[in-house]
Design a protein around this motif. Sequence first.
Motif, PDB file in Angstrom:
ATOM      1  N   GLU A  87      19.419  -7.560 -44.152  1.00 49.24           N
ATOM      2  CA  GLU A  87      19.551  -8.916 -43.675  1.00 49.24           C
ATOM      3  C   GLU A  87      18.389  -9.623 -44.773  1.00 49.24           C
ATOM      4  N   LEU A  88      17.277  -8.868 -45.535  1.00 49.96           N
ATOM      5  CA  LEU A  88      17.128  -9.669 -46.391  1.00 49.96           C
ATOM      6  C   LEU A  88      16.916  -9.702 -48.014  1.00 49.96           C
ATOM      7  N   GLY A  89      18.577  -9.608 -47.442  1.00 47.64           N
ATOM      8  CA  GLY A  89      19.763  -9.468 -48.811  1.00 47.64           C
ATOM      9  C   GLY A  89      19.942  -8.802 -49.730  1.00 47.64           C
ATOM     10  N   ASN A  90      19.851  -7.443 -50.025  1.00 46.35           N
ATOM     11  CA  ASN A  90      18.911  -6.346 -50.918  1.00 46.35           C
ATOM     12  C   ASN A  90      20.588  -5.585 -50.736  1.00 46.35           C
ATOM     13  N   ASP A  91      21.128  -5.184 -51.749  1.00 42.42           N
ATOM     14  CA  ASP A  91      22.796  -4.814 -51.498  1.00 42.42           C
ATOM     15  C   ASP A  91      22.482  -4.008 -52.518  1.00 42.42           C
ATOM     16  N   THR A  92      21.130  -3.317 -53.070  1.00 45.00           N
ATOM     17  CA  THR A  92      20.710  -2.521 -53.201  1.00 45.00           C
ATOM     18  C   THR A  92      19.488  -1.709 -52.880  1.00 45.00           C
ATOM     19  N   VAL A  93      19.470  -0.251 -52.443  1.00 42.61           N
ATOM     20  CA  VAL A  93      18.228   0.181 -51.595  1.00 42.61           C
ATOM     21  C   VAL A  93      18.039   1.536 -51.964  1.00 42.61           C
ATOM     22  N   LEU A  94      16.716   1.839 -52.862  1.00 36.93           N
ATOM     23  CA  LEU A  94      16.070   3.206 -53.593  1.00 36.93           C
ATOM     24  C   LEU A  94      14.967   3.612 -52.977  1.00 36.93           C
ATOM     25  N   ILE A  95      15.458   4.572 -52.528  1.00 38.47           N
ATOM     26  CA  ILE A  95      14.334   5.437 -51.388  1.00 38.47           C
ATOM     27  C   ILE A  95      14.182   6.625 -52.464  1.00 38.47           C
ATOM     28  N   LYS A  96      12.321   6.871 -51.861  1.00 42.82           N
ATOM     29  CA  LYS A  96      11.530   8.706 -52.525  1.00 42.82           C
ATOM     30  C   LYS A  96      11.782   9.310 -51.027  1.00 42.82           C
ATOM     31  N   ILE A  97      12.632  10.722 -51.878  1.00 39.64           N
ATOM     32  CA  ILE A  97      13.006  11.470 -50.837  1.00 39.64           C
ATOM     33  C   ILE A  97      12.092  12.162 -50.144  1.00 39.64           C
ATOM     34  N   SER A  98      10.254  11.528 -50.594  1.00 37.06           N
ATOM     35  CA  SER A  98       9.830  12.310 -49.634  1.00 37.06           C
ATOM     36  C   SER A  98       9.069  11.335 -48.320  1.00 37.06           C
ATOM     37  N   GLU A  99       9.081  10.037 -48.879  1.00 37.45           N
ATOM     38  CA  GLU A  99       8.913   9.110 -47.864  1.00 37.45           C
ATOM     39  C   GLU A  99       9.868   8.915 -46.364  1.00 37.45           C
ATOM     40  N   LEU A 100      10.966  10.294 -46.885  1.00 38.72           N
ATOM     41  CA  LEU A 100      11.688  10.326 -45.104  1.00 38.72           C
ATOM     42  C   LEU A 100      10.829  11.281 -43.752  1.00 38.72           C
ATOM     43  N   LYS A 101      11.241  11.169 -42.985  1.00 33.35           N
ATOM     44  CA  LYS A 101      10.477  11.844 -42.017  1.00 33.35           C
ATOM     45  C   LYS A 101      10.846  13.327 -42.121  1.00 33.35           C
ATOM     46  N   ASN A 102      12.067  13.618 -42.661  1.00 35.36           N
ATOM     47  CA  ASN A 102      11.804  15.124 -42.614  1.00 35.36           C
ATOM     48  C   ASN A 102      11.874  15.586 -43.685  1.00 35.36           C
ATOM     49  N   GLY A 103      12.118  14.623 -45.476  1.00 32.95           N
ATOM     50  CA  GLY A 103      11.993  14.470 -46.273  1.00 32.95           C
ATOM     51  C   GLY A 103      13.373  14.931 -47.007  1.00 32.95           C
ATOM     52  N   SER A 104      14.268  16.299 -47.344  1.00 32.07           N
ATOM     53  CA  SER A 104      14.990  16.156 -47.781  1.00 32.07           C
ATOM     54  C   SER A 104      15.869  16.671 -46.304  1.00 32.07           C
ATOM     55  N   LYS A 105      15.700  16.998 -46.121  1.00 29.44           N
ATOM     56  CA  LYS A 105      16.571  17.244 -44.484  1.00 29.44           C
ATOM     57  C   LYS A 105      17.108  16.253 -44.027  1.00 29.44           C
ATOM     58  N   ASP A 106      16.739  15.088 -43.824  1.00 30.98           N
ATOM     59  CA  ASP A 106      17.486  13.532 -43.373  1.00 30.98           C
ATOM     60  C   ASP A 106      18.656  13.411 -44.562  1.00 30.98           C
ATOM     61  N   ILE A 107      18.989  13.617 -45.825  1.00 30.48           N
ATOM     62  CA  ILE A 107      19.804  12.749 -46.745  1.00 30.48           C
ATOM     63  C   ILE A 107      20.873  12.948 -46.353  1.00 30.48           C
ATOM     64  N   PRO A 108      21.167  14.100 -45.422  1.00 29.89           N
ATOM     65  CA  PRO A 108      22.646  13.908 -44.332  1.00 29.89           C
ATOM     66  C   PRO A 108      22.217  12.191 -42.990  1.00 29.89           C
ATOM     67  N   ASP A 109      21.753  12.486 -43.090  1.00 26.35           N
ATOM     68  CA  ASP A 109      21.477  11.149 -42.155  1.00 26.35           C
ATOM     69  C   ASP A 109      21.479  10.105 -42.284  1.00 26.35           C
ATOM     70  N   VAL A 110      20.513  10.184 -43.748  1.00 26.07           N
ATOM     71  CA  VAL A 110      20.099   8.316 -44.598  1.00 26.07           C
ATOM     72  C   VAL A 110      22.133   8.016 -45.181  1.00 26.07           C
ATOM     73  N   THR A 111      22.438   8.970 -45.652  1.00 23.00           N
ATOM     74  CA  THR A 111      23.723   8.902 -46.486  1.00 23.00           C
ATOM     75  C   THR A 111      24.843   7.954 -44.836  1.00 23.00           C
ATOM     76  N   ASN A 112      24.641   8.960 -44.010  1.00 25.74           N
ATOM     77  CA  ASN A 112      25.378   8.491 -42.971  1.00 25.74           C
ATOM     78  C   ASN A 112      25.400   7.009 -41.978  1.00 25.74           C
ATOM     79  N   ALA A 113      23.901   6.760 -42.515  1.00 23.18           N
ATOM     80  CA  ALA A 113      23.528   5.579 -42.102  1.00 23.18           C
ATOM     81  C   ALA A 113      24.179   4.273 -42.245  1.00 23.18           C
ATOM     82  N   ALA A 114      23.845   4.805 -43.888  1.00 19.07           N
ATOM     83  CA  ALA A 114      24.307   3.990 -45.321  1.00 19.07           C
ATOM     84  C   ALA A 114      25.459   4.002 -45.584  1.00 19.07           C
TER      85      ALA A 114
END
Length: 822
Positions: free
Chosen positions: A470-497
Amino acid sequence: MKKQAGITMTIMLYLMAAIAIAYVIRIGGNYPTGVDTMCHVYKGDVLYHAIRQGNWYPLYDRFWYNGVQMMRYWAPLPVYFLAFCQAIAGGVDLEGYLVFVSLVFYLGALVWLYIGIRKNRLVLGAFMGGLWFFMPNNLYALFVEGNLPRSLSMVLLPLFIYFVSEYLFENDWRSLIMAVPVFVGIALCHVGYAGMIALAMLLFLLVYRILYHRTGKCIPVIVSIILPFMIIGIWLYASLKGGITSTDSSQVMKGFFQDAVISLNPLRRLTRGNTDFYFGFAAFAVAVFGAFCSKRRSMTGFWAALLIFACTTTSMYAVLSKLPGSQYLWMLRFISIALVMILYSFMMWTSLKRGFVILCCVLLVLDCIPSYGLIWHGIGERTAKENMQLSADASLITKARSITKQRVALMDGSRLGAMAPYLLTDYDEEQTQGTYGAGWQSAATAVNIVELNEAVERGFYPYLFDRALELGNDTVLIKISELKNGSKDIPDVTNAAKEQEFTLVQYNNSFLLYHREISTVFGTVCKYDGLAIGNAAASLTYSYPDITRGDSANLDDYTFAELSGYKVIYLSGFSYSDKTKAEKLVKRLSNAGVKIIISGDGIPQDAHTKERDFLGVSCQDIYFENGYPILYTAQGELDTLLFDKENAQWKTVYFNGLDQADGYLYDSGMRVDFAGTVYNDNIVFIGLNLSYHYFLTKDENVGAYMDRLMGDQLNSLPDRTIVPLKITYRSDEIRIESPRDNVNTSLAYHDIFHSKQKLLSEHALTVVRHGVTVIRLKYPYVMQGMILSLAGIIGYLFFILWLRRKHHDLVTKEKRPQEVKG
C-alpha cells in the motif's frame, strides 16, 4: 600591542586546531559517527543541490517517508550551514561534514575568546575557547547523538549567556538588545533546544531574584527570550502545525533522566565507553566550589547549574512528569546549558586566586581526556566511503537499490541509525525512494511506519507485506533480529511474502531481501471487507489485514452509505457528538447485514451520566492479574494464555444489559458476562479487552473465538490491485497520470498540496481520480507566519526604545542627588 598579538596568535592556534580535528577524524575513516548525523548531512546535501538548481527553499523531498517536507519541522539554519560547508568542500557531503565539525570548534572558540576580551580575562577566555568543544557532553551530542543542529546552537549559547549577564550585572542595556538576534540564531538552529534554554534561563532568573532581590530586570530578559520566537514566526508557525508537536513525547522524556552517579562518574567512560550522558565531575566540583565560595555576581550561574543538574536525576522524574508540558523536559539535554553557566560564572569569579584558577582548569582538562575516543579512532585501513560501501553490501542495501523500481521499506529497527536511509537514498550519487528515513517527527506517514514496525516485531507478517505494498514498496528489506522470533520466523515471513507475490531475492545472516517484480511506478486500489473505527481499534487490523483503519475516530464523520459497504465494523476507542444518532446509525447498519463488533474497553463515557454505556449495555470494571480465570462460552471453556509480561495487571470491563450472553466467567462466585449480542445478532459486544490480549499474545484460542464472533465475513488479505502510474516531479509541482479512479498513489499527503483536481487522503496517503492530476506545492500558513514575524520585529523595535528609556530614566535618577547636593 602585546594584547593584540596574543589575540592574533590565539586565533591562529584555533585555526590550526580546527584543521587538526578534521584531519584526525578523516584519517580514522570511521566517520561520520552519531545516530542522527547522516540525517542532517543528507538534508544539507539535498539543499546544496537544490540551490545549485535555483531552489533556495525546497518544500518537498520525495526520497524519504513517501515524500516529506524536509525544511518544515526541523529548524533551517543548520541545513543551510551544512550546505555552505559542503560548498566549501567542493560539493562532497562527507567532506562538508568535516568542515562543519571544524567550524563548530573554531566559531565556538572565537565566541569564548570574544567574551574573555570583553571581560578583560583574555587568557581564561582563550582557555575556555579551546576547552568548550571538548567538553564531554558537547562531544557526546556531536559524535554519539549526531545532533548537529544542537551542536551548532551551542556555538551561540555562551554569547547569549554573556549578553544577558551583562545586562543583569553590568546594567548594559545594549547587551540585552544584542541577545535577541543571538537567540534568533539559536532558535533557527534548534527550536526545541531554544525552548530548553528559555526554561533554564527562567531558573537562572529565579536564582538571580533570590540573591539580588530584584524583579525589574527579569521582565526585560523574559521579553528578550519571547521576541525571537515571534520574529521567526514565518517559519515557526507552520512548523508547529503538525510534526513533533502532534506526537506524544512522554515516553521519550522518561529516557532523558539518569542516576547522578552515572552523570558524575569520570571512570565509567573508560570501562563502558561513551554510552551515557556525562555532566562532568570536574564541572560539578567547580560549580559546588563556586556556589559556596564565590562572590554574589558569579554565584547565580553556579547555583542555577546545580539546580539543573538536580533536575536531570531519576528521582526528579516523578516530580517533573506531573508538570504541564513535561513531555518536552528532556533534562539530560540541559547539561550543556548548565556547563555554559558554570564556565561563564567561573570566568566572572575575578576574586579567585590564580592557583585555584589553574587547579580548576587542570581538572576540567583532565575530565575531558576519557572522551578522546569520540574523535580519535586510530588510523583506519579504509576510507569513510569504503566503510559505507561495506555497510551497504552487508545490509543488502546495494542489492536492494539495484532491483527496486519504486520504493524500499528498510526495516532494521533503526539499528544503523540515519546511516541506513542515507545509504539507500543518497549514497554514491544513486537515489532510491524509501518509506523510512530519519527524523520521523517530520513524516506525514508516521502512523503507517509505526504500524509496519509493530507488524514485524509482533509477527504479523501478512499485514506487513500488504501494508508495505500500500505504501508503494516493491522491495522489503528486513533485519532478521527484528522478527518476533528471529531466524525461526523466516519460513513464516517468506510464506507471507509469497501471498503478495514477493520473493526472497537474497539473504545473509542478518538481513532478508524480498522483492515483487513490478515494471513501472504504481499505486493501488483496494477493497477492504472490514473497517476499524476508534483510537484503540487499529490493533485488530494486524490479525485481520482485511480490516482497514478508519481515518477518524468519530462516528459522526461517517455516513450510512459509506459504512454499509463493509461486512464488519469494529468499534474501540470511538467517539460521537450525538449518542442517540450514533446508536441509530449502528442499529441501521446491523439491519442492513453489517456485523458490528464493539469493544467494551473502548466505549466512551456518556457526557450526562458519566457512565460508559452504549445501546443500553453498560460497562463495569474488573481486574485480573497475570491471566484470565476460566472463561465459558457457548462452545465450552475457553483456555487462554497468560497476559503479556508488561501488562500483568489487567484492568478491563464486563457487561450488564446484554440481550443474549455468549461468554461469561465467575468473579467471587458471581457470574458476569463478557461477550454477547444486543438488538440483533449482528451487534456483538466483547469485553475483557480480549482483542488487545490477542494482539499482544497471538493466543490461538482467543483468535478462534474472535473469528466465530465476527462470522465468516473476512478474507485473509484485502483485494489489492496494482495500478500503473506516471508521476513527474518538479521543484514546485507533482504531476500524476492515472488510468483509474480512486487510486492510492502511495505519496504521503501534505497540507502544502493544492490542486484544481480533487485530492483525497487515505491512511495519510494521496488518492487521485482518473486522468491527470497536477499538484502545486505552496508554502503553508504564509499570512499567519508573516503577521507573527512582523509583530515580533515591531515588538523588538519597541523593546529597544523601552530599554533606552529605562536606561535614560535610571541615569537621570542617579544624577538628581548630585545636582541637589551641588
